[in-house]
Design a protein around this motif. Sequence first.
Motif, PDB file in Angstrom:
ATOM      1  N   ARG A 197      29.806 -13.367  14.877  1.00 54.44           N
ATOM      2  CA  ARG A 197      30.889 -12.385  14.892  1.00 54.44           C
ATOM      3  C   ARG A 197      30.940 -11.677  13.538  1.00 54.44           C
ATOM      4  O   ARG A 197      31.074 -12.314  12.497  1.00 54.44           O
ATOM      5  CB  ARG A 197      32.212 -13.070  15.219  1.00 54.44           C
ATOM      6  CG  ARG A 197      32.146 -13.805  16.560  1.00 54.44           C
ATOM      7  CD  ARG A 197      33.306 -14.768  16.778  1.00 54.44           C
ATOM      8  NE  ARG A 197      34.565 -14.073  16.984  1.00 54.44           N
ATOM      9  CZ  ARG A 197      35.539 -14.028  16.099  1.00 54.44           C
ATOM     10  NH1 ARG A 197      35.421 -14.650  14.920  1.00 54.44           N
ATOM     11  NH2 ARG A 197      36.648 -13.376  16.367  1.00 54.44           N
ATOM     12  N   LYS A 230      27.327  -0.295  13.727  1.00 53.39           N
ATOM     13  CA  LYS A 230      27.845  -0.892  14.960  1.00 53.39           C
ATOM     14  C   LYS A 230      26.897  -0.642  16.120  1.00 53.39           C
ATOM     15  O   LYS A 230      26.584  -1.566  16.903  1.00 53.39           O
ATOM     16  CB  LYS A 230      29.229  -0.314  15.283  1.00 53.39           C
ATOM     17  CG  LYS A 230      29.829  -0.894  16.554  1.00 53.39           C
ATOM     18  CD  LYS A 230      31.210  -0.313  16.839  1.00 53.39           C
ATOM     19  CE  LYS A 230      31.799  -0.919  18.117  1.00 53.39           C
ATOM     20  NZ  LYS A 230      33.147  -0.357  18.418  1.00 53.39           N
ATOM     21  N   SER A 244      24.854  -3.844  17.655  1.00 51.00           N
ATOM     22  CA  SER A 244      25.325  -4.196  18.997  1.00 51.00           C
ATOM     23  C   SER A 244      24.179  -4.316  19.999  1.00 51.00           C
ATOM     24  O   SER A 244      24.366  -4.840  21.107  1.00 51.00           O
ATOM     25  CB  SER A 244      26.332  -3.155  19.496  1.00 51.00           C
ATOM     26  OG  SER A 244      27.513  -3.190  18.709  1.00 51.00           O
ATOM     27  N   SER A 252      21.593  -9.335  21.170  1.00 55.42           N
ATOM     28  CA  SER A 252      22.385 -10.141  22.092  1.00 55.42           C
ATOM     29  C   SER A 252      23.216 -11.222  21.405  1.00 55.42           C
ATOM     30  O   SER A 252      24.215 -11.693  21.964  1.00 55.42           O
ATOM     31  CB  SER A 252      21.468 -10.797  23.129  1.00 55.42           C
ATOM     32  OG  SER A 252      20.515 -11.649  22.490  1.00 55.42           O
ATOM     33  N   GLU A 270      27.907  -9.724  17.498  1.00 55.36           N
ATOM     34  CA  GLU A 270      29.075  -9.062  18.063  1.00 55.36           C
ATOM     35  C   GLU A 270      29.897  -8.432  16.942  1.00 55.36           C
ATOM     36  O   GLU A 270      30.304  -9.119  16.000  1.00 55.36           O
ATOM     37  CB  GLU A 270      29.950 -10.056  18.828  1.00 55.36           C
ATOM     38  CG  GLU A 270      31.202  -9.433  19.427  1.00 55.36           C
ATOM     39  CD  GLU A 270      32.129 -10.444  20.076  1.00 55.36           C
ATOM     40  OE1 GLU A 270      33.131 -10.029  20.689  1.00 55.36           O
ATOM     41  OE2 GLU A 270      31.851 -11.662  19.961  1.00 55.36           O
ATOM     42  N   ILE A 271      30.127  -7.136  17.024  1.00 60.75           N
ATOM     43  CA  ILE A 271      30.970  -6.441  16.044  1.00 60.75           C
ATOM     44  C   ILE A 271      32.420  -6.577  16.504  1.00 60.75           C
ATOM     45  O   ILE A 271      32.814  -6.024  17.531  1.00 60.75           O
ATOM     46  CB  ILE A 271      30.592  -4.952  15.929  1.00 60.75           C
ATOM     47  CG1 ILE A 271      29.102  -4.797  15.658  1.00 60.75           C
ATOM     48  CG2 ILE A 271      31.419  -4.300  14.823  1.00 60.75           C
ATOM     49  CD1 ILE A 271      28.596  -5.542  14.456  1.00 60.75           C
TER      50      ILE A 271
END
Length: 219
Positions: A3, A18, A22, A25, A28-29
């Motif tokens: 994260r 971003k 993104s 896989s 996560e932004i």
Amino acid sequence: MIRILLVDDQSLIRQGLKAMLSLESDLEIIGMAENGEEAVTQVETLQPDIVLMDVRMPVMNGATATRIICEKYPNTKVLVLSTYDDDYDVSEAIRAGAKGYLLKDMPSEELVNAIRSINRGYAQLAPGLLERVVIKKSPQPSQAESVPPALALLTRRELDVARLVAIGATNLEIAEKLFITESTVKTHINSIFNRLNIKNRSQLAIYANSDCLPNLSSG
């Protein structure tokens, strides 16, 4: 899933990062901030694994934000991503607790790999920064020179381990060079960090650059 909080004062950079990150896989932004003050607030709320931090920003710069985050939220790791490779910026970021310092012109796949490495606990420095900022060559001290008080607390073996950590050796490389186990290497490193009151391998490298470790380039 790793994260990530993105921190940069330029909206175009934030959106570009971003979009690029993104695509992975396992990344996560979870948030974005445009200055250090916003970053500290969002870390408190979102508890990211990684903060991708710019350095020169209004309101609160990256080094100050990094210091606050590392002190208050030790489970969050900060990776600096900057346009500038100024020696002062790099040193301040590492001293503040950043786990790495990278440049924005690096290939995207290298940035992704660096984020994963930081998340696993490794330090990351852009090519050339280690040699220029961290382990600059300095005159070798004479045998008659006294050992700094902090280093007087280290054993001979801990000094050997500290030298190798400071030049970027992995635990496995240190174990092979000193003919000890990786578990023993980890024990020595934890002891060194405690005795010198430092938090990570990058800070040890900066400490070495202050000429505290005798005969750094020996062996």
